[in-house]
Enzyme design. Sequence first.
Site, mmCIF file in Angstrom:
data_model
loop_
_atom_site.group_PDB
_atom_site.id
_atom_site.type_symbol
_atom_site.label_atom_id
_atom_site.label_comp_id
_atom_site.label_asym_id
_atom_site.label_seq_id
_atom_site.Cartn_x
_atom_site.Cartn_y
_atom_site.Cartn_z
ATOM 1 N N ASN A 8 -0.455 2.124 7.792
ATOM 2 C CA ASN A 8 -2.039 1.781 7.745
ATOM 3 C C ASN A 8 -2.029 0.157 8.080
ATOM 4 O O ASN A 8 -1.640 -0.708 7.193
ATOM 5 C CB ASN A 8 -2.557 2.229 6.298
ATOM 6 N N TRP A 9 -2.579 -0.053 9.261
ATOM 7 C CA TRP A 9 -2.550 -1.254 9.748
ATOM 8 C C TRP A 9 -3.839 -2.061 9.339
ATOM 9 O O TRP A 9 -3.840 -3.184 9.430
ATOM 10 C CB TRP A 9 -2.556 -1.237 11.498
ATOM 11 N N LYS A 10 -4.551 -1.455 8.669
ATOM 12 C CA LYS A 10 -6.064 -2.040 8.011
ATOM 13 C C LYS A 10 -6.500 -3.023 8.895
ATOM 14 O O LYS A 10 -6.710 -2.458 10.255
ATOM 15 C CB LYS A 10 -5.468 -3.065 6.823
ATOM 16 N N HIS A 95 -9.260 5.303 0.174
ATOM 17 C CA HIS A 95 -7.930 3.874 -0.017
ATOM 18 C C HIS A 95 -8.706 3.215 -0.899
ATOM 19 O O HIS A 95 -9.969 2.953 -0.839
ATOM 20 C CB HIS A 95 -7.958 3.315 1.526
ATOM 21 N N GLU A 97 -9.286 0.201 -1.194
ATOM 22 C CA GLU A 97 -9.877 -1.045 -0.610
ATOM 23 C C GLU A 97 -11.453 -0.422 -0.331
ATOM 24 O O GLU A 97 -12.086 -1.424 -0.252
ATOM 25 C CB GLU A 97 -9.460 -1.536 0.685
ATOM 26 N N GLU A 167 -1.508 5.547 -4.829
ATOM 27 C CA GLU A 167 -1.549 4.049 -4.591
ATOM 28 C C GLU A 167 -1.934 3.270 -5.629
ATOM 29 O O GLU A 167 -3.033 3.142 -5.709
ATOM 30 C CB GLU A 167 -2.084 3.667 -3.328
ATOM 31 N N GLY A 173 -0.111 -4.396 -1.552
ATOM 32 C CA GLY A 173 -0.192 -5.745 -0.847
ATOM 33 C C GLY A 173 0.235 -6.958 -2.009
ATOM 34 O O GLY A 173 -0.081 -8.075 -1.933
ATOM 35 N N SER A 212 3.233 -1.662 -1.645
ATOM 36 C CA SER A 212 4.339 -2.629 -1.401
ATOM 37 C C SER A 212 5.741 -1.897 -0.757
ATOM 38 O O SER A 212 6.930 -2.343 -1.317
ATOM 39 C CB SER A 212 4.698 -3.494 -2.595
ATOM 40 N N GLY A 233 1.513 -0.403 4.114
ATOM 41 C CA GLY A 233 0.677 -1.425 4.774
ATOM 42 C C GLY A 233 1.234 -2.541 5.363
ATOM 43 O O GLY A 233 1.839 -2.206 6.572
ATOM 44 N N GLY A 234 1.644 -3.457 4.594
ATOM 45 C CA GLY A 234 2.068 -4.687 5.174
ATOM 46 C C GLY A 234 3.421 -4.398 6.023
ATOM 47 O O GLY A 234 3.687 -4.941 7.339
HETATM 48 P P1 PGA Z 1 0.863 -2.528 1.010
HETATM 49 O O1 PGA Z 1 -0.315 -1.492 1.464
HETATM 50 O O2 PGA Z 1 2.263 -1.523 1.815
HETATM 51 O O3 PGA Z 1 0.710 -3.657 1.909
HETATM 52 O O4 PGA Z 1 1.209 -2.816 -0.213
HETATM 53 C C1 PGA Z 1 -0.400 -0.128 1.073
HETATM 54 C C2 PGA Z 1 -1.599 0.493 1.507
HETATM 55 O O5 PGA Z 1 -2.695 -0.129 1.102
HETATM 56 O O6 PGA Z 1 -1.714 1.630 2.211
#
Ligand code: PGA
Length: 253
Positions: A8-10, A95, A97, A167, A173, A212, A233-234
């Site tokens: 997930n590149w956000k 998600h 966010e 999640e 993050g 993470s 994500g990251g």
């Molecule tokens: P993260 O994000 O790996 O940077 O913690 C995961 C996500 O939000 O899908």
Amino acid sequence: MKSVIVGNWKMNQDLASIEKFFQELAPILDSGLNTAWLAPQFVHLPQLLSHRQRWPSYLKVGAQNCSHLTDGAMTGEVSPKTLVDMNIDFVILGHSERREHFNESSELLNTKVKLALSLGLTVIYCVGETKEQRENEQTLSIITEQLDQGLKGIHQEAYSSLLIAYEPVWAIGTGLTASPEQAQEVHQAIRKHLASLAPQKADSTPILYGGSVKPGNIAQLMKQPDINGALVGGASLKAFDFAELIKIASCQA
Ligand code: PGA
């Protein structure tokens, strides 16, 4: 079940960094070890679709969100119908966010999930508790509620196109990861709950862990019986790390 690794590149990457990413990811995609799932920003979808032409079986391209409606006066929104028209493989919905910054309620998400599935998209539906909810021992009740509300009215057959992502919000993050045991406990509860919602599909519905995930911790997570992949994500932004995740997860599967 084959492991599912989703990046997930956000709101990250640009045209040049995406080209570099694919140059570096090419060997793992060429190897055919496993499929890479990637969700860029909407405007980068065509760029990823052009890369998918080279690896039609090993690259899936998805969106990070979509509208709860198919057409109309919804300035700034993207219709799931448009995603289908563009041959997009999947959409991430719910998600944390989106729930937090855009006030997406489980009711709205239920509309989105139902619509996206009915149009033929594969849906990754995300659930997860906040730090406060975990400390108050509400984790399992929150997850159950998010599953019940988000998946309300979905026919058992449609579960074939559904993946769940657990999640924990406190792990996204932050560098904090749920321990493999903490994650397994919730994944097992999700599987059990799915058995009440869709008895014939519970065992075959992939449940991904997110929060993470990185090359250093994925092996232990993937050893857990109810963890079928990761939403990343990251660590999905760098091709080297993402390729490592695919490699390690494939060895565990
Ligand atoms: P993260 O994000 O790996 O940077 O913690 C995961 C996500 O939000 O899908």
